[in-house]
Design an enzyme around this catalytic site. Structure first.
Site, PDB file in Angstrom:
ATOM      1  N   TRP A 132      -2.934 -26.027  29.712  1.00  0.00           N
ATOM      2  CA  TRP A 132      -2.369 -24.744  29.279  1.00  0.00           C
ATOM      3  C   TRP A 132      -1.257 -25.047  28.271  1.00  0.00           C
ATOM      4  O   TRP A 132      -0.369 -25.872  28.573  1.00  0.00           O
ATOM      5  CB  TRP A 132      -1.815 -24.036  30.517  1.00  0.00           C
ATOM      6  N   ASP A 212      -0.429 -27.268  40.029  1.00  0.00           N
ATOM      7  CA  ASP A 212      -0.353 -25.898  39.509  1.00  0.00           C
ATOM      8  C   ASP A 212      -1.500 -25.094  40.126  1.00  0.00           C
ATOM      9  O   ASP A 212      -2.668 -25.386  39.899  1.00  0.00           O
ATOM     10  CB  ASP A 212      -0.454 -25.925  37.973  1.00  0.00           C
ATOM     11  N   LYS A 247      -2.747 -13.317  39.023  1.00  0.00           N
ATOM     12  CA  LYS A 247      -4.180 -13.023  38.908  1.00  0.00           C
ATOM     13  C   LYS A 247      -4.738 -12.502  40.235  1.00  0.00           C
ATOM     14  O   LYS A 247      -5.440 -11.501  40.264  1.00  0.00           O
ATOM     15  CB  LYS A 247      -4.966 -14.271  38.501  1.00  0.00           C
TER      16      LYS A 247
END
Ligand code: LMR
Length: 398
Positions: A132, A212, A247
Site C-alpha cells: 500500500w 496489518d 471495510k
C-alpha cells in the site's frame, strides 16, 4: 517577506486523487475501481444495517461527549481484541495482549511507526514489494529506515520463495510488515504452509512482525482471515497488529481502528502501553469516539452481531462473485487465461497485470479508473457492467 513563498506544490495522493478525478468525470458510464471502498449492486457504499441500528441506540443512550481515555473505548478495545485474537485467546486471559484504539488502521500504523521510532531506535522496517503506497510514506515520515522484500514476480504471481529468501537475509531484530489477508495492492495471499515458513524465518532472524489486518472478513471469512495473525501471536512472544473497522463495518469515514500489542508478560504490556498512550497524546490526544462506540454496540449485542456477520459475509461473497464474473466476461475476448488470477486473489483488490499505459488508456478512453500500478478495486465493480469493463480491457490489451 513571504513565509510561504518557498513552499512548493506536491502531487496529490495517488489513491484519494482518483476519487476526485472520478467525481469530476461527466461520462455517464464511468467506473470507479480506484480507492478501496465496497460498493453494492446500486453502486453505493452502504451503511450496514447493524451499524445504523447501533447508531440509533447510541443517539438515544449516549449521555456525554466527554473525552474517552488515551487507549480509547474500553468496551470497543476488549471486543476488538477478541475479534482479532480469538474469543478464548490465552494471550487475552493471561493479560499479555491488549488493543489501543486509533483513528482508523492508518492511525494504528502511525502509532506503531512512532513506537518503533521512539522505543526501538535503529530498527528498520521491511515492506512487501509492492505494498500500500501509504506504508511507504508513513514509515519514512516517522523516520524509520524502510526496505523491501519481494512479493510478486515479474509474471504477476506471488513469489513466496523470493520473499522467504529475502526475509532470511534481513538484519536481526528489524521489523517486518506482513499483510494478514487480502494483500493490498495485489490480492495475493500466503497459504497456511507459506505462513508457517515465514514464521520460522521470523523466529530465526528474531524479527518483530507488524501485521496489518485491514480487511478481516473480506478474504475467506472473519475467523479464517485471522488464522495467520493468531498463529504468529501464539508462537511469538512479541507481535504488533494493526486492525481496521473501515471495510468490515463500513465505517470508513469514522476512522475506527486499533493497535494490538502482544508481549511476553503482563508487566511488559503495561510498559509498552504506557509508551503508546504517551505517543498517541502527541499525535491525536484521544481517539474519536463515534465509530468505536458503534462497533462496541454491535459486538456487545448478540442480535446486532449476528446481523453484522450476515452483512459482512454478503459483502465478501459478492466480491468473490464479481472476481469470477470478470474472468467469465473476459473469456469471449480470449483473455480468461491471462486474467485467471483475478478469480484466485482475495479481498477487495486485484493486481491485474495491466501496465500503467493500459491503465491510463482505460481512464482516457473508457472512464475506467484504477490505480496506476494496475490495481483494481474489484469491490467497486458492478455486475451489470462486467461486459463493458471486459470489452474495455480487451481494447487496451489488443
Ligand atoms: C486503499 O488502498 O484504497 C484503501 O486502503 C483506502 C486508502 O486509504 O488508501
Amino acid at each position: 517577506m513571504s513565509h510561504f513563498g518557498q513552499i512548493a506544490r506536491v502531487p496529490g495522493d495517488p489513491i484519494l486523487g482518483l476519487m476526485e478525478a472520478f467525481r469530476a468525470d461527466p461520462h455517464p458510464a464511468k467506473l470507479d475501481l480506484g480507492v478501496g471502498v465496497y460498493k453494492d449492486a446500486q453502486g453505493q457504499t452502504p451503511i450496514p444495517q447493524a451499524v445504523k441500528l447501533a447508531e440509533q441506540r447510541l443517539v438515544e443512550r449516549e449521555t456525554t461527549k466527554s473525552y474517552i481515555g488515551g487507549h480509547g473505548d474500553a468496551l470497543f478495545t476488549a471486543h476488538l481484541a477478541k475479534l482479532v485474537l480469538g474469543a478464548d485467546s490465552a494471550l487475552l486471559t493471561d493479560g499479555r495482549a491488549a488493543a489501543s484504539q486509533t483513528p482508523g488502521g492508518t492511525g494504528a500504523l502511525r502509532l506503531a511507526a512512532d513506537f518503533i521510532g521512539h522505543c526501538l531506535a535503529g530498527r528498520g522496517i521491511w515492506l512487501s514489494d509492492p505494498t500500500w503506497p501509504i506504508h511507504e510514506t508513513l514509515f519514512a515520515e516517522a523516520g524509520l529506515r524502510v526496505g523491501h522484500y519481494p512479493y510478486v514476480g515479474a509474471d504477476n504471481r506471488l513469489d513466496v520463495e523470493a520473499m522467504l529468501e529475502a526475509l532470511a537475509r534481513l538484519p536481526q531484530g528489524d521489523v517486518v510488515l506482513l499483510h494478514a489477508c487480502c494483500h493490498n495492492p495485489t490480492g495475493f495471499d500466503l497459504g497456511q504452509d507459506d505462513w508457517r515458513r515465514v514464521l520460522e524465518v521470523v523466529k530465526a532472524r528474531e524479527l518483530l512482525p507488524l501485521i496489518d489486518f485491514a480487511y478481516q472478513g473480506f478474504g475467506a471469512g472473519l475467523e479464517q482471515d485471522a488464522w495467520a495473525v493468531r498463529l504468529f501471536a501464539e508462537a511469538l512472544p512479541e507481535v504488533l497488529i494493526t486492525s481496521s473497522c473501515s471495510k468490515n463495518f463500513g465505517l470508513y469515514r469514522e476512522r475506527t481502528g486499533a493497535l494490538l500489542v502482544c508481549t511476553a508478560d503482563t508487566e511488559k504490556l503495561v510498559d509498552v502501553r504506557s509508551q503508546l498512550a504517551a505517543i498517541a497524546r502527541n499525535l491525536w490526544s484521544t481517539p474519536p469516539a463515534h465509530g468505536a462506540a458503534v462497533v462496541a454496540g454491535i459486538l456487545d449485542d448478540a442480535e446486532l452481531k449476528a446481523l453484522w456477520l450476515q452483512e459482512l459475509d454478503a459483502m465478501r461473497q459478492r466480491v468473490a462473485r464479481l472476481r469470477q464474473g470478470l474472468v467469465e466476461a473476459l473469456a469471449p475476448h480470449g483473455l480468461a487465461g491471462r486474467f485467471a488470477h483475478v478469480a484466485e486473489q482475495r479481498g477487495m483488490f486485484s493486481y491485474t497485470g495491466l501496465t500503467p499505459a493500459q491503465v491510463q488508456r482505460l481512464r482516457d478512453e473508457f472512464s475506467v479508473y484504477m490505480v496506476g500500478s494496475g490495481r483494481a478495486n474489484v469491490a467497486g465493480l458492478d455486475a451489470s457492467r462486467l461486459d463493458q469493463l471486459a470489452a474495455a480491457i480487451a481494447r487496451v490489451c489488443a
